[in-house]
Design a protein around this motif. Sequence first.
Motif, PDB file in Angstrom:
ATOM      1  N   TYR A  67       0.808  -1.218   0.000  1.00 56.62           N
ATOM      2  CA  TYR A  67       0.000   0.000   0.000  1.00 56.62           C
ATOM      3  C   TYR A  67       0.843   1.271   0.000  1.00 56.62           C
ATOM      4  O   TYR A  67       0.417   2.303  -0.523  1.00 56.62           O
ATOM      5  N   LYS A  68       2.042   1.206   0.569  1.00 58.96           N
ATOM      6  CA  LYS A  68       2.933   2.367   0.543  1.00 58.96           C
ATOM      7  C   LYS A  68       3.358   2.679  -0.887  1.00 58.96           C
ATOM      8  O   LYS A  68       3.422   3.839  -1.300  1.00 58.96           O
ATOM      9  N   ARG A  69       3.633   1.634  -1.630  1.00 57.01           N
ATOM     10  CA  ARG A  69       4.026   1.820  -3.031  1.00 57.01           C
ATOM     11  C   ARG A  69       2.859   2.361  -3.852  1.00 57.01           C
ATOM     12  O   ARG A  69       3.032   3.222  -4.708  1.00 57.01           O
ATOM     13  N   ILE A  70       1.663   1.859  -3.573  1.00 57.74           N
ATOM     14  CA  ILE A  70       0.466   2.349  -4.256  1.00 57.74           C
ATOM     15  C   ILE A  70       0.292   3.836  -3.993  1.00 57.74           C
ATOM     16  O   ILE A  70       0.057   4.632  -4.917  1.00 57.74           O
ATOM     17  N   ALA A  71       0.416   4.241  -2.726  1.00 61.52           N
ATOM     18  CA  ALA A  71       0.250   5.644  -2.354  1.00 61.52           C
ATOM     19  C   ALA A  71       1.304   6.526  -3.013  1.00 61.52           C
ATOM     20  O   ALA A  71       1.003   7.633  -3.485  1.00 61.52           O
ATOM     21  N   ARG A  72       2.552   6.031  -3.058  1.00 62.81           N
ATOM     22  CA  ARG A  72       3.647   6.818  -3.624  1.00 62.81           C
ATOM     23  C   ARG A  72       3.437   7.094  -5.108  1.00 62.81           C
ATOM     24  O   ARG A  72       3.542   8.242  -5.561  1.00 62.81           O
ATOM     25  N   PHE A  73       3.123   6.048  -5.858  1.00 62.03           N
ATOM     26  CA  PHE A  73       2.971   6.238  -7.299  1.00 62.03           C
ATOM     27  C   PHE A  73       1.640   6.901  -7.661  1.00 62.03           C
ATOM     28  O   PHE A  73       1.551   7.578  -8.690  1.00 62.03           O
ATOM     29  N   TYR A  74       0.636   6.740  -6.820  1.00 58.21           N
ATOM     30  CA  TYR A  74      -0.626   7.452  -7.025  1.00 58.21           C
ATOM     31  C   TYR A  74      -0.387   8.955  -6.891  1.00 58.21           C
ATOM     32  O   TYR A  74      -0.882   9.751  -7.700  1.00 58.21           O
ATOM     33  N   LEU A  75       0.377   9.337  -5.866  1.00 54.69           N
ATOM     34  CA  LEU A  75       0.695  10.751  -5.657  1.00 54.69           C
ATOM     35  C   LEU A  75       1.531  11.296  -6.817  1.00 54.69           C
ATOM     36  O   LEU A  75       1.293  12.422  -7.286  1.00 54.69           O
ATOM     37  N   LEU A  76       2.487  10.506  -7.291  1.00 57.32           N
ATOM     38  CA  LEU A  76       3.305  10.930  -8.434  1.00 57.32           C
ATOM     39  C   LEU A  76       2.448  11.142  -9.669  1.00 57.32           C
ATOM     40  O   LEU A  76       2.647  12.099 -10.426  1.00 57.32           O
ATOM     41  N   ALA A  77       1.488  10.255  -9.883  1.00 56.15           N
ATOM     42  CA  ALA A  77       0.609  10.369 -11.051  1.00 56.15           C
ATOM     43  C   ALA A  77      -0.242  11.626 -10.970  1.00 56.15           C
ATOM     44  O   ALA A  77      -0.477  12.298 -11.984  1.00 56.15           O
ATOM     45  N   ARG A  78      -0.712  11.968  -9.756  1.00 54.08           N
ATOM     46  CA  ARG A  78      -1.550  13.150  -9.602  1.00 54.08           C
ATOM     47  C   ARG A  78      -0.751  14.440  -9.767  1.00 54.08           C
ATOM     48  O   ARG A  78      -1.288  15.454 -10.239  1.00 54.08           O
ATOM     49  N   THR A  79       0.525  14.421  -9.372  1.00 49.29           N
ATOM     50  CA  THR A  79       1.323  15.650  -9.398  1.00 49.29           C
ATOM     51  C   THR A  79       2.179  15.785 -10.649  1.00 49.29           C
ATOM     52  O   THR A  79       2.291  16.887 -11.205  1.00 49.29           O
ATOM     53  N   LEU A  80       2.782  14.688 -11.110  1.00 52.63           N
ATOM     54  CA  LEU A  80       3.733  14.763 -12.221  1.00 52.63           C
ATOM     55  C   LEU A  80       3.239  14.097 -13.502  1.00 52.63           C
ATOM     56  O   LEU A  80       3.934  14.125 -14.512  1.00 52.63           O
ATOM     57  N   GLY A  81       2.058  13.515 -13.442  1.00 55.10           N
ATOM     58  CA  GLY A  81       1.494  12.961 -14.666  1.00 55.10           C
ATOM     59  C   GLY A  81       1.437  11.446 -14.679  1.00 55.10           C
ATOM     60  O   GLY A  81       2.253  10.751 -14.059  1.00 55.10           O
ATOM     61  N   LEU A  82       0.461  10.956 -15.401  1.00 55.25           N
ATOM     62  CA  LEU A  82       0.188   9.526 -15.487  1.00 55.25           C
ATOM     63  C   LEU A  82       1.336   8.758 -16.127  1.00 55.25           C
ATOM     64  O   LEU A  82       1.810   7.746 -15.601  1.00 55.25           O
ATOM     65  N   THR A  83       1.812   9.245 -17.262  1.00 58.98           N
ATOM     66  CA  THR A  83       2.854   8.536 -18.002  1.00 58.98           C
ATOM     67  C   THR A  83       4.133   8.446 -17.199  1.00 58.98           C
ATOM     68  O   THR A  83       4.780   7.392 -17.152  1.00 58.98           O
ATOM     69  N   PHE A  84       4.521   9.546 -16.545  1.00 55.82           N
ATOM     70  CA  PHE A  84       5.744   9.555 -15.743  1.00 55.82           C
ATOM     71  C   PHE A  84       5.658   8.511 -14.633  1.00 55.82           C
ATOM     72  O   PHE A  84       6.591   7.722 -14.434  1.00 55.82           O
ATOM     73  N   ALA A  85       4.544   8.484 -13.900  1.00 58.00           N
ATOM     74  CA  ALA A  85       4.390   7.557 -12.773  1.00 58.00           C
ATOM     75  C   ALA A  85       4.431   6.110 -13.237  1.00 58.00           C
ATOM     76  O   ALA A  85       5.101   5.262 -12.630  1.00 58.00           O
ATOM     77  N   ILE A  86       3.721   5.809 -14.324  1.00 61.82           N
ATOM     78  CA  ILE A  86       3.665   4.430 -14.811  1.00 61.82           C
ATOM     79  C   ILE A  86       5.026   3.967 -15.305  1.00 61.82           C
ATOM     80  O   ILE A  86       5.490   2.868 -14.964  1.00 61.82           O
ATOM     81  N   LYS A  87       5.699   4.798 -16.090  1.00 59.63           N
ATOM     82  CA  LYS A  87       7.000   4.393 -16.617  1.00 59.63           C
ATOM     83  C   LYS A  87       8.045   4.270 -15.523  1.00 59.63           C
ATOM     84  O   LYS A  87       8.914   3.394 -15.573  1.00 59.63           O
ATOM     85  N   LEU A  88       7.978   5.147 -14.527  1.00 62.76           N
ATOM     86  CA  LEU A  88       8.910   5.051 -13.401  1.00 62.76           C
ATOM     87  C   LEU A  88       8.661   3.764 -12.629  1.00 62.76           C
ATOM     88  O   LEU A  88       9.606   3.071 -12.227  1.00 62.76           O
ATOM     89  N   MET A  89       7.404   3.426 -12.425  1.00 66.39           N
ATOM     90  CA  MET A  89       7.064   2.198 -11.709  1.00 66.39           C
ATOM     91  C   MET A  89       7.537   0.966 -12.471  1.00 66.39           C
ATOM     92  O   MET A  89       8.100   0.034 -11.896  1.00 66.39           O
TER      93      MET A  89
END
Length: 290
Positions: A67-89
């Motif tokens: 759940y920590k990982r979910i929260a981290r990448f969810y926040l990244l997607a909301r702030t820095l964009g969907l594509t950035f968060a998904i590709k980083l993950m």
Amino acid sequence: MNLVQQDINNFIRFQRNEITESILYERLALIEKDTNNSRTLKLIAAEEKSHYNILKKYTGKDVAPDYKRIARFYLLARTLGLTFAIKLMESSEENAHSNYDKYANIPDLQRLAQDEEVHEQKLIALINEERLEYMGSVVLGLNDALVEFTGALAGFTLALNDSKLIALTGSITGIAAALSMASSEYLSTKSEGDDKKHPVKAAVYTGIAYLITVVSLVAPFILISNVIIALAVMLSMALVIIALFNYYYSVARGESFRKRFTEMAVLSFSVAGISFLIGYALKTFTGIDA
């Protein structure tokens, strides 16, 4: 099939990754306004869930998501964009997909490896995100601001030799340059007739990128009275901006971070060095002691 304990532990780790990403994609699909993007995310989520179930056949266990990982990448997607968060993950070290090919004797895992390598990347490539469409405008604003403004402030440092005066002159120059760049981007985009980019939005992205850079680079001269120290801090800020932006760009676009960072840093600092020398030369030859 007989599996050693190490294999079971690896499969449990794979399971956790799959269910974690499945839940994350589902959550992102719920907040995504673009219908095509939302559909793409749901397809990826369903695939990850099916991978989890395949792995469960070998472990015989239910595994809780991270759940920590979910929260981290969810926040990244909301702030820095969907594509950035998904590709980083997908490229993170926590992702165990690249380890599937180690199990060549297990057909199911080989199919999972193929799915992850081919199908998922195709799905992610379908994601259409506005901020990436205007990345060129952001690049234009940042590049021009960093190259032009680091040079201008370096030149002002020796020519004016007063931190407040440098900050005032730099601010006026920077704001005027930002408006000029935004206007130029508006006219350029309009003349190109690009249906994907709206001229006004392109101008706004360029202008905002330029202004953010200007504020960041002028700030040291406002806060620090010693002009040489302020100049050093300003150059450090420029380096940080270059690093942060190029990291984002390299992840979102899948390009080399080192190459882009080196090119941009060398160009900006070369111009700053030349401008610093020009400011010193003009001050010496004109005999003006600010």
